[in-house]
Design a protein around this motif. Structure first.
Motif, PDB file in Angstrom:
ATOM      1  N   UNK A  90      -5.704 -19.970  14.346  1.00 53.03           N
ATOM      2  CA  UNK A  90      -6.981 -19.300  14.126  1.00 53.03           C
ATOM      3  C   UNK A  90      -6.921 -17.855  14.588  1.00 53.03           C
ATOM      4  N   UNK A  91      -7.244 -16.938  13.682  1.00 52.00           N
ATOM      5  CA  UNK A  91      -7.168 -15.509  13.977  1.00 52.00           C
ATOM      6  C   UNK A  91      -7.659 -14.729  12.759  1.00 52.00           C
ATOM      7  N   UNK A  92      -7.805 -13.429  12.959  1.00 52.20           N
ATOM      8  CA  UNK A  92      -7.966 -12.524  11.822  1.00 52.20           C
ATOM      9  C   UNK A  92      -6.563 -12.097  11.392  1.00 52.20           C
ATOM     10  N   UNK A  93      -6.277 -12.275  10.132  1.00 52.29           N
ATOM     11  CA  UNK A  93      -4.966 -11.945   9.585  1.00 52.29           C
ATOM     12  C   UNK A  93      -5.043 -10.605   8.850  1.00 52.29           C
ATOM     13  N   UNK A  94      -4.098  -9.731   9.159  1.00 53.97           N
ATOM     14  CA  UNK A  94      -4.055  -8.389   8.595  1.00 53.97           C
ATOM     15  C   UNK A  94      -2.764  -8.181   7.805  1.00 53.97           C
ATOM     16  N   UNK A  95      -2.915  -7.523   6.685  1.00 52.70           N
ATOM     17  CA  UNK A  95      -1.771  -7.117   5.882  1.00 52.70           C
ATOM     18  C   UNK A  95      -1.375  -5.698   6.294  1.00 52.70           C
ATOM     19  N   UNK A  96      -0.076  -5.430   6.259  1.00 53.10           N
ATOM     20  CA  UNK A  96       0.426  -4.098   6.576  1.00 53.10           C
ATOM     21  C   UNK A  96       1.555  -3.760   5.615  1.00 53.10           C
ATOM     22  N   UNK A  97       1.651  -2.485   5.251  1.00 51.94           N
ATOM     23  CA  UNK A  97       2.712  -2.086   4.333  1.00 51.94           C
ATOM     24  C   UNK A  97       3.159  -0.657   4.599  1.00 51.94           C
ATOM     25  N   UNK A  98       4.436  -0.443   4.386  1.00 52.08           N
ATOM     26  CA  UNK A  98       5.038   0.898   4.419  1.00 52.08           C
ATOM     27  C   UNK A  98       5.228   1.376   2.987  1.00 52.08           C
ATOM     28  N   UNK A  99       4.801   2.596   2.720  1.00 54.06           N
ATOM     29  CA  UNK A  99       4.860   3.135   1.368  1.00 54.06           C
ATOM     30  C   UNK A  99       5.629   4.437   1.316  1.00 54.06           C
ATOM     31  N   UNK A 100       6.077   4.780   0.123  1.00 53.74           N
ATOM     32  CA  UNK A 100       6.336   6.170  -0.204  1.00 53.74           C
ATOM     33  C   UNK A 100       5.253   6.538  -1.220  1.00 53.74           C
ATOM     34  N   UNK A 101       4.473   7.548  -0.883  1.00 54.11           N
ATOM     35  CA  UNK A 101       3.390   7.961  -1.754  1.00 54.11           C
ATOM     36  C   UNK A 101       3.929   8.683  -2.983  1.00 54.11           C
ATOM     37  N   UNK A 102       3.091   8.784  -3.995  1.00 58.46           N
ATOM     38  CA  UNK A 102       3.548   9.325  -5.276  1.00 58.46           C
ATOM     39  C   UNK A 102       3.987  10.784  -5.161  1.00 58.46           C
ATOM     40  N   UNK A 103       3.451  11.503  -4.163  1.00 59.41           N
ATOM     41  CA  UNK A 103       3.841  12.904  -4.002  1.00 59.41           C
ATOM     42  C   UNK A 103       4.861  13.100  -2.883  1.00 59.41           C
ATOM     43  N   UNK A 104       5.418  12.013  -2.403  1.00 62.81           N
ATOM     44  CA  UNK A 104       6.570  12.140  -1.531  1.00 62.81           C
ATOM     45  C   UNK A 104       6.527  11.562  -0.146  1.00 62.81           C
ATOM     46  N   UNK A 105       5.464  11.785   0.622  1.00 68.66           N
ATOM     47  CA  UNK A 105       5.484  11.369   2.023  1.00 68.66           C
ATOM     48  C   UNK A 105       5.500   9.857   2.210  1.00 68.66           C
ATOM     49  N   UNK A 106       6.040   9.450   3.360  1.00 66.86           N
ATOM     50  CA  UNK A 106       5.954   8.055   3.759  1.00 66.86           C
ATOM     51  C   UNK A 106       4.609   7.811   4.433  1.00 66.86           C
TER      52      UNK A 106
END
Length: 120
Positions: A90-106
């Motif tokens: 039992x908990x609050x479940x969170x999603x997390x993700x690492x991206x490279x954005x369309x204009x370059x930065x992480x």
């Protein structure tokens, strides 16, 4: 610019199953690692499971053999199949993700969280 939307939480009896989904949208060039975390009342947020862009997975010891993380790169979506649920899940479940954005930065983003409650 980048949004993670979770779904699939709810109330389930011990021994039951739930499937969480997290869909990413926005100015994304590529999604790298994705993961699920959880935070129970009075406790720190902890990693539950993670998956790389190549499909390698990592699980917390407490969920090994019961939870399965997967992803659909075409849909920018990560899933968490949770079986044999226990009250201590039992908990609050969170999603997390690492991206490279369309204009370059992480970048890194969190979802808003979805409540999972397991009754005994």
């Amino acid at each position: 610019q980048v949004q993670l939307v979770e779904s699939g939480g709810g109330l389930v009896q011990a021994g039951g199953s739930l499937r969480l989904s997290c869909a990413a949208s926005g100015s994304i060039f590529r999604i790298n690692g994705m993961g699920w975390y959880r935070q129970a009342p009075g406790k720190q947020r902890e990693l539950v499971a993670a998956i790389t862009s190549g499909g390698s997975t990592n699980y917390a010891d407490s969920v090994k053999g019961r939870f399965t993380i997967s992803r659909d790169n075409a849909k920018n979506t990560v899933y968490l199949q949770m079986n044999s649920l226990k009250p201590e899940d039992t908990a609050v479940y969170y999603c997390n993700a690492d991206f490279r954005l369309s204009w370059g930065p992480l970048a890194n983003s969190w979802g808003q969280g979805t409540q999972v409650t397991v009754s005994s």
